[in-house]
Design a protein around this motif. Structure first.
Motif, PDB file in Angstrom:
ATOM      1  N   LEU A  39      19.746  -6.832   6.324  1.00 47.43           N
ATOM      2  CA  LEU A  39      20.908  -7.102   7.179  1.00 47.43           C
ATOM      3  C   LEU A  39      22.215  -6.786   6.470  1.00 47.43           C
ATOM      4  O   LEU A  39      23.148  -6.249   7.073  1.00 47.43           O
ATOM      5  CB  LEU A  39      20.916  -8.557   7.646  1.00 47.43           C
ATOM      6  CG  LEU A  39      19.944  -8.926   8.750  1.00 47.43           C
ATOM      7  CD1 LEU A  39      19.999 -10.425   9.025  1.00 47.43           C
ATOM      8  CD2 LEU A  39      20.239  -8.149  10.016  1.00 47.43           C
ATOM      9  N   LEU A  40      22.280  -7.128   5.205  1.00 47.62           N
ATOM     10  CA  LEU A  40      23.494  -6.880   4.432  1.00 47.62           C
ATOM     11  C   LEU A  40      23.783  -5.379   4.373  1.00 47.62           C
ATOM     12  O   LEU A  40      24.909  -4.938   4.641  1.00 47.62           O
ATOM     13  CB  LEU A  40      23.344  -7.450   3.020  1.00 47.62           C
ATOM     14  CG  LEU A  40      24.595  -7.585   2.189  1.00 47.62           C
ATOM     15  CD1 LEU A  40      25.567  -8.558   2.824  1.00 47.62           C
ATOM     16  CD2 LEU A  40      24.242  -8.048   0.789  1.00 47.62           C
ATOM     17  N   GLY A  43      24.508  -3.978   7.977  1.00 47.51           N
ATOM     18  CA  GLY A  43      25.820  -4.434   8.428  1.00 47.51           C
ATOM     19  C   GLY A  43      26.948  -3.720   7.716  1.00 47.51           C
ATOM     20  O   GLY A  43      27.939  -3.315   8.329  1.00 47.51           O
ATOM     21  N   ARG A  44      26.788  -3.543   6.433  1.00 47.51           N
ATOM     22  CA  ARG A  44      27.810  -2.858   5.641  1.00 47.51           C
ATOM     23  C   ARG A  44      27.937  -1.401   6.094  1.00 47.51           C
ATOM     24  O   ARG A  44      29.033  -0.884   6.231  1.00 47.51           O
ATOM     25  CB  ARG A  44      27.429  -2.942   4.164  1.00 47.51           C
ATOM     26  CG  ARG A  44      28.469  -2.459   3.215  1.00 47.51           C
ATOM     27  CD  ARG A  44      28.124  -2.729   1.770  1.00 47.51           C
ATOM     28  NE  ARG A  44      26.715  -2.654   1.506  1.00 47.51           N
ATOM     29  CZ  ARG A  44      26.072  -3.458   0.667  1.00 47.51           C
ATOM     30  NH1 ARG A  44      26.719  -4.408   0.040  1.00 47.51           N
ATOM     31  NH2 ARG A  44      24.788  -3.315   0.455  1.00 47.51           N
ATOM     32  N   GLN A  47      29.719  -1.042   9.660  1.00 43.89           N
ATOM     33  CA  GLN A  47      31.131  -1.377   9.812  1.00 43.89           C
ATOM     34  C   GLN A  47      32.040  -0.307   9.230  1.00 43.89           C
ATOM     35  O   GLN A  47      31.749   0.271   8.178  1.00 43.89           O
ATOM     36  CB  GLN A  47      31.435  -2.715   9.136  1.00 43.89           C
ATOM     37  CG  GLN A  47      30.842  -3.890   9.889  1.00 43.89           C
ATOM     38  CD  GLN A  47      31.247  -5.198   9.269  1.00 43.89           C
ATOM     39  OE1 GLN A  47      30.977  -5.438   8.104  1.00 43.89           O
ATOM     40  NE2 GLN A  47      31.894  -6.038  10.050  1.00 43.89           N
ATOM     41  N   ARG A 115      32.349  -9.410   7.063  1.00 43.49           N
ATOM     42  CA  ARG A 115      31.094  -8.696   7.313  1.00 43.49           C
ATOM     43  C   ARG A 115      29.910  -9.651   7.278  1.00 43.49           C
ATOM     44  O   ARG A 115      29.910 -10.643   6.540  1.00 43.49           O
ATOM     45  CB  ARG A 115      30.902  -7.549   6.335  1.00 43.49           C
ATOM     46  CG  ARG A 115      30.669  -7.971   4.917  1.00 43.49           C
ATOM     47  CD  ARG A 115      30.454  -6.765   4.022  1.00 43.49           C
ATOM     48  NE  ARG A 115      30.370  -7.215   2.653  1.00 43.49           N
ATOM     49  CZ  ARG A 115      30.993  -6.634   1.660  1.00 43.49           C
ATOM     50  NH1 ARG A 115      31.712  -5.562   1.865  1.00 43.49           N
ATOM     51  NH2 ARG A 115      30.878  -7.109   0.444  1.00 43.49           N
ATOM     52  N   ASN A 116      28.943  -9.360   8.104  1.00 43.36           N
ATOM     53  CA  ASN A 116      27.705 -10.133   8.205  1.00 43.36           C
ATOM     54  C   ASN A 116      27.925 -11.584   8.616  1.00 43.36           C
ATOM     55  O   ASN A 116      27.143 -12.461   8.249  1.00 43.36           O
ATOM     56  CB  ASN A 116      26.911 -10.062   6.893  1.00 43.36           C
ATOM     57  CG  ASN A 116      26.468  -8.659   6.568  1.00 43.36           C
ATOM     58  OD1 ASN A 116      27.138  -7.972   5.812  1.00 43.36           O
ATOM     59  ND2 ASN A 116      25.367  -8.216   7.153  1.00 43.36           N
ATOM     60  N   THR A 117      28.992 -11.845   9.370  1.00 47.17           N
ATOM     61  CA  THR A 117      29.227 -13.221   9.806  1.00 47.17           C
ATOM     62  C   THR A 117      29.066 -13.415  11.302  1.00 47.17           C
ATOM     63  O   THR A 117      29.254 -14.522  11.803  1.00 47.17           O
ATOM     64  CB  THR A 117      30.636 -13.701   9.397  1.00 47.17           C
ATOM     65  OG1 THR A 117      31.608 -12.830   9.976  1.00 47.17           O
ATOM     66  CG2 THR A 117      30.787 -13.752   7.887  1.00 47.17           C
ATOM     67  N   PHE A 121      24.075  -8.410  12.688  1.00 46.30           N
ATOM     68  CA  PHE A 121      23.914  -8.379  11.237  1.00 46.30           C
ATOM     69  C   PHE A 121      24.303  -9.700  10.567  1.00 46.30           C
ATOM     70  O   PHE A 121      24.512  -9.752   9.359  1.00 46.30           O
ATOM     71  CB  PHE A 121      24.729  -7.224  10.647  1.00 46.30           C
ATOM     72  CG  PHE A 121      24.399  -5.896  11.263  1.00 46.30           C
ATOM     73  CD1 PHE A 121      23.148  -5.326  11.087  1.00 46.30           C
ATOM     74  CD2 PHE A 121      25.329  -5.221  12.032  1.00 46.30           C
ATOM     75  CE1 PHE A 121      22.828  -4.100  11.655  1.00 46.30           C
ATOM     76  CE2 PHE A 121      25.029  -3.999  12.608  1.00 46.30           C
ATOM     77  CZ  PHE A 121      23.773  -3.436  12.427  1.00 46.30           C
ATOM     78  N   ASP A 122      24.403 -10.757  11.333  1.00 44.64           N
ATOM     79  CA  ASP A 122      24.805 -12.080  10.839  1.00 44.64           C
ATOM     80  C   ASP A 122      23.754 -12.602   9.859  1.00 44.64           C
ATOM     81  O   ASP A 122      22.580 -12.707  10.181  1.00 44.64           O
ATOM     82  CB  ASP A 122      24.947 -13.039  12.017  1.00 44.64           C
ATOM     83  CG  ASP A 122      25.616 -14.344  11.644  1.00 44.64           C
ATOM     84  OD1 ASP A 122      25.682 -14.671  10.447  1.00 44.64           O
ATOM     85  OD2 ASP A 122      26.074 -15.035  12.564  1.00 44.64           O
ATOM     86  N   THR A 123      24.188 -12.939   8.653  1.00 42.24           N
ATOM     87  CA  THR A 123      23.277 -13.439   7.620  1.00 42.24           C
ATOM     88  C   THR A 123      23.384 -14.949   7.401  1.00 42.24           C
ATOM     89  O   THR A 123      22.675 -15.502   6.556  1.00 42.24           O
ATOM     90  CB  THR A 123      23.553 -12.735   6.270  1.00 42.24           C
ATOM     91  OG1 THR A 123      24.928 -12.935   5.920  1.00 42.24           O
ATOM     92  CG2 THR A 123      23.234 -11.269   6.330  1.00 42.24           C
TER      93      THR A 123
END
Length: 168
Positions: A39-40, A43-44, A47, A115-117, A121-123
């Motif tokens: 996911l990290l 997501g990165r 974006q 990011r990723n919040t 892609f929310d971690t």
């Protein structure tokens, strides 16, 4: 003695029920770490800060501007510029250092910080699960918290010693 401690950290000497639970915890932790990494990274890579005007990129090198234009085109924003939060992190971090327009630097920093919040892609849920499982693992192995368990193999060895070191 280090070998013995290593075996203890893996659950040797625990009752069968606790050993079985530790095995479950370790399997769940491994799966969650992989999910988190995926996911990290996704997501990165997904974006990007899309910028409409070349003058907003003042301070970037011609090469960086060219890469930003290429990235925008790849993302369907022909004629614009995109700065990504790429895996290496260098491109956007370099942009933070060289962009002259404060508003653009601020937008880029906010994008990175958030990011990723949320979204696909929310971690945050994975992080919560990891923390709970780590705490449970530490408890099963006789530690008051995960920091105590984790520090055991390091030079400082105890949470109390680390806390004292950091506060001196």
């Amino acid at each position: 003695e280090k070998y013995y401690e290593g075996f203890q950290r893996e659950g040797v000497g625990l009752p069968d029920a606790e050993k079985a639970r530790l095995t479950e915890i370790n399997a769940q932790l491994a799966a969650l770490r992989e999910d988190f990494k995926t996911l990290l990274t996704e997501g990165r890579n997904a974006q990007a800060l899309v910028i409409d005007f070349e003058e907003d990129l003042a301070g970037l090198s011609k090469e960086a501007m060219g890469k930003a234009a290429e990235e925008a085109k790849k993302r369907g924003h022909e004629g614009k510029y995109a700065i990504t939060l790429d895996s290496s992190g260098r491109r956007w971090q370099n942009a933070l250092c060289t962009l002259e327009k404060r508003t653009i630097r601020e937008q880029l920093m906010k994008l990175s910080a958030s990011r990723n919040t949320d979204g696909e892609f929310d971690t945050r849920l994975i992080i919560t699960k990891l923390a709970k499982l780590r705490a449970e693992k530490a408890a099963v192995l006789g530690h008051p918290h995960y920091a105590s368990f984790n520090l055991q193999e390091m030079a400082i060895e105890t949470y109390e010693a680390a806390d004292k070191f950091l506060n001196e």
